[in-house]
Design a protein around this motif. Structure first.
Motif, short mmCIF file in Angstrom:
data_model
loop_
_atom_site.label_atom_id
_atom_site.label_comp_id
_atom_site.label_asym_id
_atom_site.label_seq_id
_atom_site.Cartn_x
_atom_site.Cartn_y
_atom_site.Cartn_z
N SER A 1 0.82 -1.20 0.00
CA SER A 1 0.00 0.00 0.00
C SER A 1 0.86 1.25 0.00
O SER A 1 2.07 1.22 0.25
N PHE A 2 0.22 2.37 -0.25
CA PHE A 2 0.89 3.67 -0.20
C PHE A 2 1.47 3.90 1.19
O PHE A 2 2.61 4.37 1.34
N THR A 3 0.72 3.56 2.23
CA THR A 3 1.19 3.76 3.60
C THR A 3 2.43 2.94 3.88
O THR A 3 3.42 3.44 4.45
N THR A 4 2.44 1.68 3.47
CA THR A 4 3.61 0.82 3.68
C THR A 4 4.82 1.36 2.92
O THR A 4 5.95 1.37 3.43
N THR A 5 4.60 1.83 1.70
CA THR A 5 5.69 2.41 0.92
C THR A 5 6.27 3.63 1.61
O THR A 5 7.49 3.82 1.66
N MET A 6 5.43 4.48 2.17
CA MET A 6 5.90 5.67 2.87
C MET A 6 6.66 5.30 4.15
O MET A 6 7.60 5.99 4.54
N ARG A 7 6.27 4.23 4.81
CA ARG A 7 7.03 3.77 5.98
C ARG A 7 8.42 3.32 5.57
O ARG A 7 9.40 3.55 6.29
N ARG A 8 8.52 2.67 4.41
CA ARG A 8 9.84 2.31 3.90
C ARG A 8 10.66 3.56 3.59
O ARG A 8 11.87 3.60 3.82
N ALA A 9 9.99 4.59 3.08
CA ALA A 9 10.68 5.84 2.77
C ALA A 9 11.21 6.49 4.03
O ALA A 9 12.32 7.06 4.03
N VAL A 10 10.47 6.42 5.11
CA VAL A 10 10.95 6.96 6.40
C VAL A 10 12.23 6.25 6.81
O VAL A 10 13.22 6.89 7.21
N ASP A 11 12.24 4.93 6.70
CA ASP A 11 13.41 4.15 7.12
C ASP A 11 14.64 4.45 6.24
O ASP A 11 15.77 4.35 6.71
N ALA A 12 14.42 4.78 4.97
CA ALA A 12 15.54 5.01 4.04
C ALA A 12 15.93 6.48 3.93
O ALA A 12 16.79 6.81 3.12
N SER A 13 15.33 7.34 4.72
CA SER A 13 15.52 8.78 4.54
C SER A 13 16.96 9.21 4.84
O SER A 13 17.61 8.71 5.75
N LEU A 14 17.42 10.17 4.04
CA LEU A 14 18.70 10.85 4.25
C LEU A 14 18.34 12.23 4.80
O LEU A 14 17.99 13.13 4.05
N PRO A 15 18.41 12.42 6.11
CA PRO A 15 17.75 13.57 6.74
C PRO A 15 18.33 14.94 6.43
O PRO A 15 17.63 15.94 6.48
N THR A 16 19.61 15.01 6.10
CA THR A 16 20.26 16.31 5.93
C THR A 16 21.04 16.36 4.62
O THR A 16 21.35 15.32 4.02
N MET A 17 21.39 17.56 4.24
CA MET A 17 22.25 17.73 3.07
C MET A 17 23.60 17.05 3.30
O MET A 17 24.20 16.48 2.37
N THR A 18 24.10 17.11 4.52
CA THR A 18 25.37 16.47 4.84
C THR A 18 25.31 14.97 4.58
O THR A 18 26.23 14.38 4.00
N ALA A 19 24.20 14.34 5.00
CA ALA A 19 24.04 12.90 4.78
C ALA A 19 23.96 12.59 3.29
O ALA A 19 24.55 11.62 2.81
N LEU A 20 23.23 13.41 2.54
CA LEU A 20 23.11 13.21 1.10
C LEU A 20 24.46 13.37 0.41
O LEU A 20 24.85 12.54 -0.43
N MET A 21 25.19 14.42 0.77
CA MET A 21 26.50 14.65 0.16
C MET A 21 27.47 13.53 0.47
O MET A 21 28.29 13.14 -0.36
N ASP A 22 27.39 13.00 1.67
CA ASP A 22 28.29 11.91 2.06
C ASP A 22 28.08 10.70 1.17
O ASP A 22 29.05 10.08 0.69
N VAL A 23 26.81 10.35 0.91
CA VAL A 23 26.52 9.21 0.04
C VAL A 23 27.01 9.46 -1.38
O VAL A 23 27.63 8.60 -2.01
N CYS A 24 26.76 10.67 -1.89
CA CYS A 24 27.08 10.96 -3.30
C CYS A 24 28.57 11.11 -3.54
O CYS A 24 29.07 10.72 -4.60
#
Length: 349
Positions: free
Chosen positions: A107-130
Motif C-alpha cells: 500500500s501507499f502507507t507501507t511504501t511511505m514507511r519504507r521511505a521513512v526508514d531510508a531517509s537521508l535527513p540532511t544535506m550532509t548525509a546526502l552529500m556523504d553518500v554521493c
C-alpha cells in the motif's frame, strides 16, 4: 502494445497480432489524455513487449523500458514491422526467457514507511553518500507530484520502495515523512547541485549527466571544471532513444561514480531504477530540472517565496499551461485528501 500503437486502457490486447497488412502508428497523445494514459500504463504493465520502433520510442518517453521483439524483420524508419505478425514459437521462446519479477502490491502507507526508514535527513548525509561514490545506490527524491503518482501506481510505489535513500523536495513530503520520525530537512535538487559544486570532495568525483539540454550541459560542465570536478559522460539526446543498458555501458566505460538523471518525473525516477537494474555500480540520483536552475536557464523563486512554501506557485506562474494540472488537479487535492490527514493522524509511526 499492438503493432500500430501503445495499448490503450480497455482495448483488445489481441488487436494487431493477427494477419493483415501493416497500418500507420497511432498519433501521439497530448495533454491530459496523455497523462491519464501514462498513469494507466504505470499501473498495469510490469513487462512491456513491443513490436514496433514507434511503440518502443513512445513508451520510453514515459519512463518505461520496453523490449522490442525482433520478429525476424527489420523495421523501416517510422513504419514498424510490415505485418505485425509474430511467429508463435518465437514468441514462446522470448517469453520463456523472461525471469518473472516479484509483484509489488504494498500500500501507499507501507511504501511511505519504507521511505521513512531510508531517509537521508540532511544535506550532509546526502552529500556523504554521493561523494563516496560507493554503489550501487539509488537516491529517490519525493515531492507532492511523486506522492500523487505513488497513490496511483504500484509501479511507481515500487520505484520508491526499492530506492536506497530518500530525500524530500517540498514541504508536504517533509511533513509526511517527519510525522513518521524521519526528521528530514527539505533538500532540493538545485540546493544539492550547488552544494556539490562547492564541495572539496568534487575534485575526486567523476560525474555523468543524463538529460536536460546540450546548452545547459555545456554551462554545467564549465561549472564542474571550475570546481576541479570531472563531467565524464553526457547524454542530451531524445529520451525515446535511450536504452538503459547502453547508458550503463557508457557510464562504466567513463568510470562515472555519480549519475545525475536530469529528467522530470516519472521518467527520470523510473530511468534511475532501470539503470541500477541494468547493472550500474555507482550512485544514481534524480535531479529533475535542477541543472537548468543552477546554470541560470530557468529562474528559481526568491528565498522569501521559498520560505512561505509558495515556490510551486512561482513555477506555475512561469509555466501555467504545463503545470496547472500538476498542481491544481493532482497535487493540491492529493495534499488535502491524503497527505494532510495522514500527517495529522501520524499513521507512519
Amino acid at each position: 502494445p499492438s503493432a500500430g500503437g501503445p495499448l490503450a486502457p480497455g482495448s483488445n490486447p489481441r488487436r494487431g497480432m493477427g494477419g493483415g497488412g501493416g497500418r500507420p502508428p497511432a498519433p501521439p497523445r497530448r495533454g491530459a489524455a496523455e497523462q491519464r494514459h501514462k498513469i494507466a500504463l504505470l499501473n498495469r504493465a510490469r513487462r512491456i513487449l513491443v513490436l514496433s520502433v514507434d511503440d518502443l520510442r513512445a513508451i520510453r518517453a514515459w519512463g518505461r523500458s520496453p523490449v522490442l521483439l525482433d520478429a525476424g524483420a527489420s523495421p523501416t524508419a517510422g513504419q514498424g514491422f510490415a505485418t505485425g505478425v509474430v511467429d508463435e514459437q518465437q514468441l514462446g521462446i522470448w517469453l520463456g526467457a523472461i525471469v518473472p519479477g516479484p509483484h509489488y502490491e504494498e500500500s501507499f502507507t507501507t511504501t511511505m514507511r519504507r521511505a521513512v526508514d531510508a531517509s537521508l535527513p540532511t544535506m550532509t548525509a546526502l552529500m556523504d553518500v554521493c561523494t563516496r561514490g560507493e554503489g550501487p545506490f539509488r537516491i529517490q527524491t519525493l515531492n507532492l507530484q511523486h506522492l500523487y503518482m505513488a497513490q496511483k501506481s504500484a509501479i511507481f510505489r515500487e520505484a520508491i520502495a526499492t530506492s536506497h535513500g530518500i530525500t524530500a523536495d517540498g514541504w508536504p513530503a517533509v511533513q509526511l515523512l517527519n510525522s513518521g520520525g524521519a526528521r528530514l530537512e527539505r533538500t532540493t535538487g538545485s540546493d544539492f547541485l550547488r552544494a556539490l559544486l562547492t564541495s572539496p570532495e568534487l575534485a575526486g568525483l567523476r560525474l555523468g549527466l543524463i538529460g536536460d539540454s546540450e546548452d545547459s550541459g555545456d554551462a554545467f560542465q564549465r561549472l564542474v571544471e571550475q570546481a576541479k570536478g570531472h563531467l565524464v559522460m553526457r547524454e542530451h539526446g531524445d529520451k525515446r532513444d535511450w536504452d538503459p543498458r547502453e547508458l550503463v555501458g557508457r557510464l562504466h566505460r567513463a568510470e562515472a561514480d555519480l549519475a545525475l538523471v536530469a529528467v522530470t518525473q516519472p521518467a527520470g525516477d523510473l530511468l534511475g531504477q532501470e539503470l541500477i537494474g541494468a547493472g550500474y555500480t555507482g550512485v544514481v540520483i534524480g535531479i529533475g530540472a535542477s541543472v537548468a536552475f543552477v546554470v541560470g536557464a530557468r529562474v528559481r523563486a526568491p528565498r522569501w517565496v521559498q520560505a512561505l512554501g509558495l515556490e510551486w506557485f512561482f513555477r506555475f506562474l512561469q509555466e501555467p499551461r504545463r503545470l496547472w494540472r500538476r498542481y491544481f488537479v493532482e497535487g493540491i487535492p492529493t495534499y488535502l485528501k491524503v497527505i494532510r490527514p495522514m500527517t495529522s493522524a501520524r499513521v507512519l509511526e
